[in-house]
Design an enzyme around this catalytic site. Structure first.
Site, mmCIF file in Angstrom:
data_model
loop_
_atom_site.group_PDB
_atom_site.id
_atom_site.type_symbol
_atom_site.label_atom_id
_atom_site.label_comp_id
_atom_site.label_asym_id
_atom_site.label_seq_id
_atom_site.Cartn_x
_atom_site.Cartn_y
_atom_site.Cartn_z
ATOM 1 N N GLY A 80 13.936 15.170 1.727
ATOM 2 C CA GLY A 80 15.127 14.608 2.340
ATOM 3 C C GLY A 80 16.312 14.667 1.405
ATOM 4 N N SER A 104 15.800 -6.444 -5.739
ATOM 5 C CA SER A 104 16.782 -7.479 -5.412
ATOM 6 C C SER A 104 16.585 -8.110 -4.038
ATOM 7 C CB SER A 104 18.204 -6.893 -5.494
ATOM 8 O OG SER A 104 18.331 -5.774 -4.621
ATOM 9 N N ILE A 121 4.446 5.447 1.853
ATOM 10 C CA ILE A 121 5.232 6.308 2.751
ATOM 11 C C ILE A 121 6.604 6.666 2.183
ATOM 12 C CG2 ILE A 121 3.986 5.429 4.758
ATOM 13 C CD1 ILE A 121 6.511 3.807 5.472
ATOM 14 N N GLY A 122 6.819 6.473 0.884
ATOM 15 C CA GLY A 122 8.051 6.925 0.258
ATOM 16 C C GLY A 122 8.982 5.790 -0.110
ATOM 17 N N CYS A 135 -40.980 4.388 -5.763
ATOM 18 C CA CYS A 135 -40.327 5.682 -6.015
ATOM 19 C C CYS A 135 -39.306 5.523 -7.139
ATOM 20 C CB CYS A 135 -39.665 6.197 -4.744
ATOM 21 S SG CYS A 135 -40.814 6.556 -3.404
#
Length: 527
Positions: free
Chosen positions: A42, A108, A160-161, A409
């Site tokens: 973007g 902030s 998601i960024g 086993c």
């Protein structure tokens, strides 16, 4: 109902430091991103392409839960973690992203300020429990999401960024709990991109040690959106070299193994002598992903062993039927154990762990104080003399073998302490690679976690040494199917609450998070 044996036995206290290993330090997460061929995502405020199919894909991946027909709710949903700019870039009418916990990173902004950006007052009030503001970066969000408040209510966390948050995802410590990257590859590259996310090419290794493997990719498609962009959906996962050990051994047995007859009459392909190593650090649990492993069965059986139980009905009543065949009347009679009640397995694992050398009468007779309590002795040594080289628990008792429904086993475990970490080496004489071994790996990992809780140590490593490692002839084709699957990262173990005594842990106290296996592969058990 609790058995008389469990009520009366002298129990092993849980160490006061046990809470320090109750959960991983950070919550595992996945990345969801759309980027062009050059890594462009973007211009810092907008997405330079219109691909409605990608929006649908994003919603599906970040919203859907793993269970069939399970709908998101406040008690079980996914979380999406984003930076403040990404939150601001969402159209106000879509804030917060529905049916997901929205975690916004900002140095902030407060939660109240974020909610103020939702124009509809009704929706704003409803969103109060759907938005969390975190004053910090991705690491801070993942530390918050692994807390007791969110562990059970959040199924999967998605980053998601934007660009800064994506970069943090590929750097330590966050990269150590990265589970997957869901990428939409967009073509051609956009000239308007000024923000980039460089995803390492599959097969290359970053300085942090991340090596991605492509799990899947779709054919190239043409979007119905403006400009007709081409796109593909790709899923990348961090390479799981530990599960590859198991898969490579299975493949080698199938291709090179010796064909042998066996007790069950099914026949096997077999190799002798192998070893696998699995890290348990930071609560990583080696639960195989290339097929679903029955975790509840693993946990219930191990706790049953730890309590010294030998009555398979206690498991069967909980829906755990792994011992039903060996506890059946017909099987016991075939072993000459005609004096046993049905589902009485004799002096098997748990009895040897807690009462080695004692005379076995039946599962209904209490053996408190009889024989050698190997588990209690090991815990005592771990606390008082951690350098001891005799911290061994064995289930192989030659004198008692004729009285067992099935000889052990997985027969011996040795414990080892280094730098405050507890490791376990398991020796398994007979190794059913298709069904038994995935179960045994997880079982002895859990045992190591519990022994660490009893001794105040951190979990280190599980070393699995295999004797006769075999694939049953009727498991060959199912195993070939499993070998075609790309292993995903292992999940993590969480202790939702600690107990006063080791034997008091219940399956409901222990949770596996971020387990995303492939579907079950059916294999018939050889009895």
């Amino acid at each position: 109902m609790l058995s008389l044996t469990r009520i009366l036995r002298k129990k092993i206290p849980v160490h006061e430091l046990a809470g320090k290993i109750s959960r991983p330090p950070l919550r595992p997460f996945s990345v969801v991103v759309a980027s062009d061929e050059k890594g462009g995502i973007g211009d810092g405020g907008t997405i330079p392409w219109e691909i409605p199919e990608d929006m649908q894909y994003f919603r599906r991946v970040t919203t859907n839960l793993r269970g069939k027909n399970v709908k998101p709710s406040p008690s079980k949903r996914n979380a999406v973690v984003m930076g403040r700019k990404t939150w601001d870039s969402l159209p106000p009418k879509f804030r917060p992203l529905s049916n997901r916990l929205n975690v916004v990173l900002s140095r902030s902004a407060t939660k109240e300020q974020l909610l103020a950006g939702i124009p509809d007052p009704i929706k704003r009030a409803e969103a109060a429990n759907d938005v969390v503001a975190v004053n910090g970066g991705l690491e801070d969000a993942l530390r918050m999401l692994v807390s007791k408040e969110h562990t059970s209510s959040i199924e999967t966390v998605f980053c998601i960024g934007g660009g800064t948050i994506y970069k943090q995802a590929l750097c330590a410590p966050c990269v150590n709990v990265l589970q997957a990257i869901h990428r939409t590859v967009v073509r051609p590259a956009s000239n308007s991109c000024s923000v980039f996310f460089d995803i390492p090419a599959a097969g290359t290794k970053t300085p942090e040690g991340l090596e991605l493997v492509r799990e899947s990719i779709t054919d190239e498609r043409v979007s119905t959106g403006a400009g007709g962009k081409k796109y593909q959906f790709e899923k990348l996962v961090p390479r799981n070299s530990e599960e590859e050990q198991y898969l490579n051994l299975v493949g080698r047995i199938i291709d090179e193994g010796c064909t042998k007859c066996d007790r069950t009459g099914v026949g096997t392909r077999s190799l002798f002598g192998a070893q696998m190593r699995f890290s348990l650090r930071n609560n990583r649990l080696p639960l195989l992903t290339t097929k679903r492993v029955f975790w509840r069965g693993v946990c219930e059986e191990l706790l049953w062993f730890l309590r010294g139980e030998t009555n398979a009905k206690l498991l069967s009543d909980k829906g755990i039927h792994i011992w039903d065949g060996n506890g059946s009347r017909a099987f016991l009679d075939s072993r000459g154990l005609t004096d046993y009640d049905e589902m009485d397995l004799g002096p098997v694992y748990g009895f040897q762990w807690r009462h080695f050398g004692a005379d076995y009468i039946s599962c209904k007779v209490d053996s408190e104080g009889k024989g050698v309590d190997q588990i209690a002795n090991i815990v005592k040594s771990l606390i008082e003399n951690p350098d001891d080289r005799r911290m061994i628990c064995t289930a192989w008792n030659p004198a008692a073998l004729p009285r067992m429904a099935l000889p052990p086993c997985h027969m011996m475990a040795q414990f080892y302490v280094s730098n405050g970490e507890l490791s376990c080496m398991l020796y398994q004489r007979s190794c059913d690679m298709g069904l038994g071994v995935p179960f045994n790996i997880a079982s002895y990992a859990l045992l190591t976690f519990l022994m660490a809780k009893a001794s105040g140590l951190r979990p280190g490593e599980l070393v699995h040494t295999l004797g006769d490692a075999h694939v049953y002839s009727n498991h060959v084709e199912p195993c070939r199917k499993q070998l075609k699957r790309v292993p995903r990262p292992f999940p993590f173990i969480v202790f939702k609450q600690d107990k006063e005594f080791l034997e008091d842990f219940q399956e409901s106290d222990i949770e596996v998070i971020d387990y995303s296996p492939y579907p079950v592969i059916s294999m018939e058990m050889a009895v």
